[in-house]
Design an enzyme around this catalytic site. Structure first.
Site, PDB file in Angstrom:
ATOM      1  N   TRP A   7       0.832  -1.211   0.000  1.00 18.68           N
ATOM      2  CA  TRP A   7       0.000   0.000   0.000  1.00 18.68           C
ATOM      3  C   TRP A   7       0.862   1.255   0.000  1.00 18.68           C
ATOM      4  CZ3 TRP A   7      -4.175  -1.490  -1.941  1.00 18.68           C
ATOM      5  CH2 TRP A   7      -4.771  -2.702  -1.570  1.00 18.68           C
TER       6      TRP A   7
ATOM      7  N   ASP B 119      -1.782   6.658   6.273  1.00 20.92           N
ATOM      8  CA  ASP B 119      -2.797   5.704   5.837  1.00 20.92           C
ATOM      9  C   ASP B 119      -3.032   4.751   7.002  1.00 20.92           C
ATOM     10  OD1 ASP B 119      -4.289   3.646   4.770  1.00 20.92           O
ATOM     11  OD2 ASP B 119      -2.899   3.171   3.130  1.00 20.92           O
TER      12      ASP B 119
ATOM     13  N   LYS C  23     -11.837  -2.079   6.521  1.00 23.38           N
ATOM     14  CA  LYS C  23     -10.896  -2.874   7.299  1.00 23.38           C
ATOM     15  C   LYS C  23     -11.298  -2.930   8.775  1.00 23.38           C
ATOM     16  CE  LYS C  23      -8.319  -3.758   3.708  1.00 23.38           C
ATOM     17  NZ  LYS C  23      -7.595  -2.676   3.112  1.00 23.38           N
TER      18      LYS C  23
HETATM   19  C1  LIG Z   1      -6.893  -2.124   1.939  1.00 24.47           C
HETATM   20  C2  LIG Z   1      -5.934  -1.061   2.085  1.00 24.47           C
HETATM   21  C3  LIG Z   1      -5.845  -0.002   1.163  1.00 24.47           C
HETATM   22  C4  LIG Z   1      -6.709   0.066  -0.080  1.00 24.47           C
HETATM   23  O1  LIG Z   1      -8.010   0.363   0.256  1.00 24.47           O
HETATM   24  P1  LIG Z   1      -9.130   0.586  -0.852  1.00 24.47           P
HETATM   25  O2  LIG Z   1     -10.240   1.164  -0.018  1.00 24.47           O
HETATM   26  O3  LIG Z   1      -9.451  -0.749  -1.425  1.00 24.47           O
HETATM   27  O4  LIG Z   1      -8.623   1.522  -1.865  1.00 24.47           O
HETATM   28  C5  LIG Z   1      -4.933   0.992   1.397  1.00 24.47           C
HETATM   29  N1  LIG Z   1      -4.131   0.971   2.468  1.00 24.47           N
HETATM   30  C6  LIG Z   1      -4.184  -0.017   3.378  1.00 24.47           C
HETATM   31  C7  LIG Z   1      -3.266   0.022   4.559  1.00 24.47           C
HETATM   32  C8  LIG Z   1      -5.090  -1.059   3.220  1.00 24.47           C
HETATM   33  O5  LIG Z   1      -5.141  -2.049   4.121  1.00 24.47           O
END
Ligand SMILES: *Cc1c(COP(=O)(O)O)cnc(C)c1O
Length: 354
Positions: A100, A167, A191
């Protein structure tokens, strides 16, 4: 029978939330209408959005500190570019701790110069780099708090004195942190917060308005702030279910309680990974994630027996991501301790069988 769900995302949410959310599809707030058929401008939904934003800031300890919470679309992946669009004038520093982070770097490069301050790619991202220098002349520093795929988690964030972007998709609301260290936090809901379809963005307002480029409205945080996250139709149902989950977190005692339960679950599983000679942990011990535990069989030939054991025990979603192989147990807030015990029992059972 309800499965023990270790899926990495979309993932388990509290059972109470599923019940209330399904009721609202039939009749929302005794209105005689489904949540799916009401206007996003109706008073009932506007109050859902308000409560969701307010709970998010409250749980993070960021109320009345100059932050705004938004519920946007496009996933965390959209934030990879939106963060850069809004904040990157010349140069930004990124810590590369996995898939990511790498994707965030790729998007940001479209907008300016990116310095990768450190990367753990040399060991397939199984650790968090610790000693690295952050340049002085940057617009912001970006990191990923929890690496969903590789099972590592940042425990100590660097003090940069610069704008901090993080993030937090896979560990938001899972632990107590000094969230005021960060100026922009984003997290895809699916998540640890709600269903897929919305992304929480928490932003300190005074970092905006500093880049010279023109920003399209949908990409512009200021536009979304000025419209209270209603610039266009938000993901009504995803925001509603996220709001229910935030209520649930608060009612359980907030992040302090979440952290203590998450640590208990992580301790239970990692202790077995370390004790049981048939398994090895993937991530460096000091960087292990409390959310996503990654581990492998020491002898791959046991795979068929082990997979049958956990599947028969009602466990779902334990297969590792293709870039790591083996197994990954995602133990988000809503996953009960009992579910972790079921997996641990299967690991012990494997010892008796081989
Ligand atoms: C799943 C995930 C993403 C991507 O998320 P989307 O909503 O599918 O774009 C980005 N960063 C992390 C840390 C993730 O676990």
């Amino acid at each position: 029978m309800k499965k023990h769900n270790f899926s990495a995302g979309p993932c388990i949410l509290p059972q109470e939330v599923f019940k209330e959310a399904s009721q609202a599809i039939l009749d929302f707030n005794n209105s005689g209408l489904s949540i799916l058929e009401i206007s996003h401008r109706s008073a009932d939904f506007v109050s859902v959005m308000d409560e969701a934003q307010s709970l998010a800031l409250e749980l993070l300890g960021l109320k009345d500190k100059g932050y705004k919470a938004l519920f946007l679309q496009g996933g965390a992946s959209m934030q990879f570019l939106m963060a850069a669009y809004n904040l990157l004038e010349k140069k930004a520093a990124y810590l590369n701790t996995g898939t990511w982070s790498s994707k965030a770097i790729k998007e940001a490069k479209l907008f300016g110069e990116i310095t990768e301050v450190a990367s753990s790619k040399d060991r397939n991202f199984n650790y968090i780099p610790k000693s690295y220098a952050i340049p002085e002349d940057i617009d912001y520093f970006h990191c990923t708090s929890n690496n969903t795929i590789f099972g590592t988690q940042i425990k100590e964030f660097p003090a940069t004195g610069k704008t901090m972007v993080c993030d937090m998709s896979s560990d938001i609301f899972s632990r107590e942190l000094d969230f005021a260290k960060f100026d922009l936090i984003y997290a895809g809901a699916q998540k640890n917060m709600g269903p897929a379809g919305t992304t929480l963005v928490v932003i300190k307002e005074d970092i905006l308005g500093k880049v010279s480029r023109k920003i399209p409205s949908m990409m512009d945080y200021s536009v979304h702030i000025s419209k209270d996250s209603m610039f266009n139709t938000p993901a009504v149902y995803a925001v509603y279910v996220s709001m229910l989950t935030l209520r649930w977190i608060k009612s359980k005692g907030g992040l302090k309680e979440m952290e203590s339960l998450n640590n208990e679950k992580a301790h239970l599983l990692y202790s077995e990974i370390d004790r049981n000679p048939l398994f090895t942990g993937f991530a460096a011990k000091e960087d292990r994630s409390a959310m996503n535990a990654t581990f492998n069989l020491t002898d791959e030939s046991h795979k068929e027996i082990f997979d049958k054991l956990w599947k028969d025990a009602g466990v779902n979603g334990l297969n590792g991501h293709r870039s790591v192989g083996g197994y990954r147990a995602s133990m988000y807030n809503a996953l009960p301790l009992e579910s972790v015990q079921v997996v641990v029992d299967c690991m012990k059972e494997l010892e008796n069988k081989v």
